[in-house]
Structures are given as structure tokens and as C-alpha cells.
Motif scaffolding. Structure first.
Motif, mmCIF file in Angstrom:
data_model
loop_
_atom_site.group_PDB
_atom_site.id
_atom_site.type_symbol
_atom_site.label_atom_id
_atom_site.label_comp_id
_atom_site.label_asym_id
_atom_site.label_seq_id
_atom_site.Cartn_x
_atom_site.Cartn_y
_atom_site.Cartn_z
ATOM 1 N N LYS A 48 0.910 -1.221 -0.021
ATOM 2 C CA LYS A 48 -0.144 -0.051 0.002
ATOM 3 C C LYS A 48 0.827 1.389 0.005
ATOM 4 C CE LYS A 48 -4.030 -2.111 1.675
ATOM 5 N NZ LYS A 48 -5.024 -2.024 0.783
ATOM 6 N N ARG A 51 0.412 7.122 3.061
ATOM 7 C CA ARG A 51 -1.102 8.071 2.866
ATOM 8 C C ARG A 51 -0.113 9.387 2.959
ATOM 9 N NH1 ARG A 51 -6.425 6.611 3.944
ATOM 10 N NH2 ARG A 51 -6.361 4.399 4.029
ATOM 11 N N GLU A 52 0.997 9.372 3.662
ATOM 12 C CA GLU A 52 1.743 10.909 3.657
ATOM 13 C C GLU A 52 2.541 11.003 2.746
ATOM 14 O OE1 GLU A 52 3.095 12.176 7.599
ATOM 15 O OE2 GLU A 52 1.652 11.366 8.509
#
Length: 53
Positions: A48, A51-52
Motif C-alpha cells: 500500500k 498516505r503521507e
């Protein structure tokens, strides 16, 4: 995947390696050396993206 995760710490770098491998396998599919690209199988779990950024 486990070997890749244990040797490469960066998720972005792992995703880049898998992307290159998938591109190579896609060429093999186009050349009719493989029936399909195994990197597109549901059992293959891509890392994955963080996110940042």
C-alpha cells in the motif's frame, strides 16, 4: 513479496520494483510468451502506498 519486504524498506521503492516487473511481464504477454501477467492476479498483494507524502 516477503523477501522484498525484508530487504527493501521503502514502500515507494518496492512498488517501483513491482511496477517494472509487471511491465516486463506485460511485454512477454504481448510477445505471446505468457498467457497472462501473473502480477495482475488477485493473490498478488502490492504494498500500500503511504498516505503521507
Amino acid at each position: 513479496m516477503a523477501k522484498l519486504e525484508s530487504t527493501v524498506s521503502s514502500v515507494d521503492y518496492r512498488r517501483g520494483i513491482l511496477s517494472e516487473l509487471s511491465s516486463i511481464l506485460e511485454v512477454a504477454v504481448d510477445a505471446k510468451r505468457l498467457a497472462r501477467n501473473p502480477m495482475h492476479a488477485k493473490s498478488v498483494r502490492w504494498p500500500k502506498a503511504p498516505r503521507e507524502r
